[in-house]
Scaffold this motif. Structure first.
Motif, mmCIF file in Angstrom:
data_model
loop_
_atom_site.group_PDB
_atom_site.id
_atom_site.type_symbol
_atom_site.label_atom_id
_atom_site.label_comp_id
_atom_site.label_asym_id
_atom_site.label_seq_id
_atom_site.Cartn_x
_atom_site.Cartn_y
_atom_site.Cartn_z
ATOM 1 N N ASN A 161 0.811 -1.220 0.000
ATOM 2 C CA ASN A 161 0.000 0.000 0.000
ATOM 3 C C ASN A 161 0.848 1.276 0.000
ATOM 4 O O ASN A 161 0.318 2.369 0.137
ATOM 5 C CB ASN A 161 -0.992 -0.001 1.167
ATOM 6 N N CYS A 185 -5.188 -3.475 -11.421
ATOM 7 C CA CYS A 185 -5.623 -4.627 -10.609
ATOM 8 C C CYS A 185 -6.588 -5.581 -11.314
ATOM 9 O O CYS A 185 -6.712 -6.735 -10.906
ATOM 10 C CB CYS A 185 -6.277 -4.140 -9.311
ATOM 11 N N LYS A 240 -9.623 -7.336 -5.070
ATOM 12 C CA LYS A 240 -10.125 -6.402 -4.058
ATOM 13 C C LYS A 240 -8.979 -5.895 -3.190
ATOM 14 O O LYS A 240 -8.852 -4.690 -2.945
ATOM 15 C CB LYS A 240 -11.175 -7.101 -3.178
ATOM 16 N N CYS A 282 -5.802 -5.842 -4.021
ATOM 17 C CA CYS A 282 -4.973 -5.006 -4.899
ATOM 18 C C CYS A 282 -5.558 -3.599 -5.009
ATOM 19 O O CYS A 282 -4.839 -2.603 -4.926
ATOM 20 C CB CYS A 282 -4.849 -5.666 -6.271
ATOM 21 N N THR A 283 -6.886 -3.517 -5.162
ATOM 22 C CA THR A 283 -7.538 -2.204 -5.296
ATOM 23 C C THR A 283 -7.344 -1.369 -4.036
ATOM 24 O O THR A 283 -7.082 -0.164 -4.112
ATOM 25 C CB THR A 283 -9.050 -2.385 -5.578
ATOM 26 N N GLU A 284 -7.432 -2.040 -2.856
ATOM 27 C CA GLU A 284 -7.243 -1.300 -1.600
ATOM 28 C C GLU A 284 -5.815 -0.772 -1.476
ATOM 29 O O GLU A 284 -5.589 0.373 -1.080
ATOM 30 C CB GLU A 284 -7.580 -2.200 -0.403
ATOM 31 N N GLN A 285 -4.845 -1.640 -1.833
ATOM 32 C CA GLN A 285 -3.443 -1.208 -1.781
ATOM 33 C C GLN A 285 -3.183 -0.112 -2.810
ATOM 34 O O GLN A 285 -2.489 0.868 -2.549
ATOM 35 C CB GLN A 285 -2.523 -2.404 -2.030
ATOM 36 N N LEU A 290 -13.714 3.567 -0.094
ATOM 37 C CA LEU A 290 -12.386 3.759 0.501
ATOM 38 C C LEU A 290 -12.114 5.230 0.770
ATOM 39 O O LEU A 290 -11.555 5.589 1.810
ATOM 40 C CB LEU A 290 -11.299 3.175 -0.426
#
Lengths: 72, 71, 72, 71, 71, 72
Positions: free
Chosen positions: A39, E26, E39, E41-44, F66
């Motif tokens: 991240n 991603c 999912k 990957c998208t958050e990171q 997010l």
């Protein structure tokens, strides 16, 4: 008069924000080419992002000078 | 005054397209400065792009005038 | 009435200029793919730029005809 | 009248996207004319793109209606 | 009120750029669902993009202030 | 009041149309990568177009969530 200054300042804020989005997008595409597994940007990516922005702005200044010289 | 704004818009757009394309062509790995080779490349790229822009301008305007074709 | 004509003509000048920028950008990306080592387009590149513009406009005309035929 | 302008804007945008994409798909090395193969490719590409545009339109509109999801 | 519109425009643009880039990074082969790996990957990718956007914002604003350079 | 509702509805129609053009363009570039030899999308391409749209919208929803979580 004050309201005009305020509108000008809002407009230039909008331009700066819009430029930031475009620069981030362009440098992201140039610098983040590996699969994403963290991240955070790693050191290489993060240097690349900063250098990409700075060298793009340098190039922009050079191009402005070249076009001004060409117009004379 | 509109004509003048048009000329400015045109120069601004040209600067932007040249900056974007020549940055991609000449600064593939951006480092801590623009080195001499990248600077020279940018200058050549600038003239080359102007050359291409002139070619396209003349050809497009000729074509519009010949055919009254309007994209 | 004259002022309206003049505004129309300024608007269409702006459209033509904007199209020229987009065509040059697109054809540059298609035709200038080697490292830059000269300040001029070579013969191959310069033919490619002109042909790219002309064939793009041909394609545009063809697509307009196809969509008009499809709407009947 | 706005609805009509909307329809025109929509057709113009569709022509532009099809021209751009089918030019890239079908005219990889632009020569002095559009040859027969490129013309045929453009016609097939046109129908194929319309097919894709229809798929996307229907799926997107269905999804908006189901979820009141607004992008 | 304009400032508020500016903030909303900014968030909207950010969502759009992150969606576009993280979808490309991603979801290379879109299937019938977003799977767990996509999912994650998208958050990171989201946090990583925000990180990049912060870097670029700070560097650009510093540079504007130092040089009164206006692109 | 009715005219305002009608304008709003025209505006949102325009937005939906414009989104459809962008999604089709993006998914076309992702899904139609072979030489074109037919006037129809084949099964793979057509599934890819639909999945591309749906997963893009899923990703958009995730990103909105997010960013909302990050703003708290």
């Amino acid at each position: 008069k004050e309201i005009m200054q305020w509108i000008d300042s809002e407009n230039s804020k909008a331009k700066v924000q819009s430029s930031i989005h475009n620069f981030t997008d362009m440098c992201w595409k140039k610098c983040v080419t590996k699969d994403i597994t963290s991240n955070m940007l790693d050191t290489t990516e993060s240097n690349c992002m900063t250098n990409c922005l700075q060298r793009f702005l340098d190039t922009n200044i050079n191009v402005v000078k070249l076009i001004q010289a060409a117009q004379k | 005054q509109i004509s003048q704004e048009l000329a400015i818009a045109n120069a601004t757009e040209l600067v932007q397209k040249i900056t974007e394309n020549c940055f991609q062509n000449c600064v593939k790995n951006p480092g801590s400065t623009i080195d001499a080779a990248q600077k020279k490349c940018t200058e050549q790229c600038f003239e080359k792009y102007m050359h291409g822009w002139n070619l396209v301008s003349r050809a497009y305007i000729t074509r519009i005038q010949q055919s009254k074709y309007d994209i």
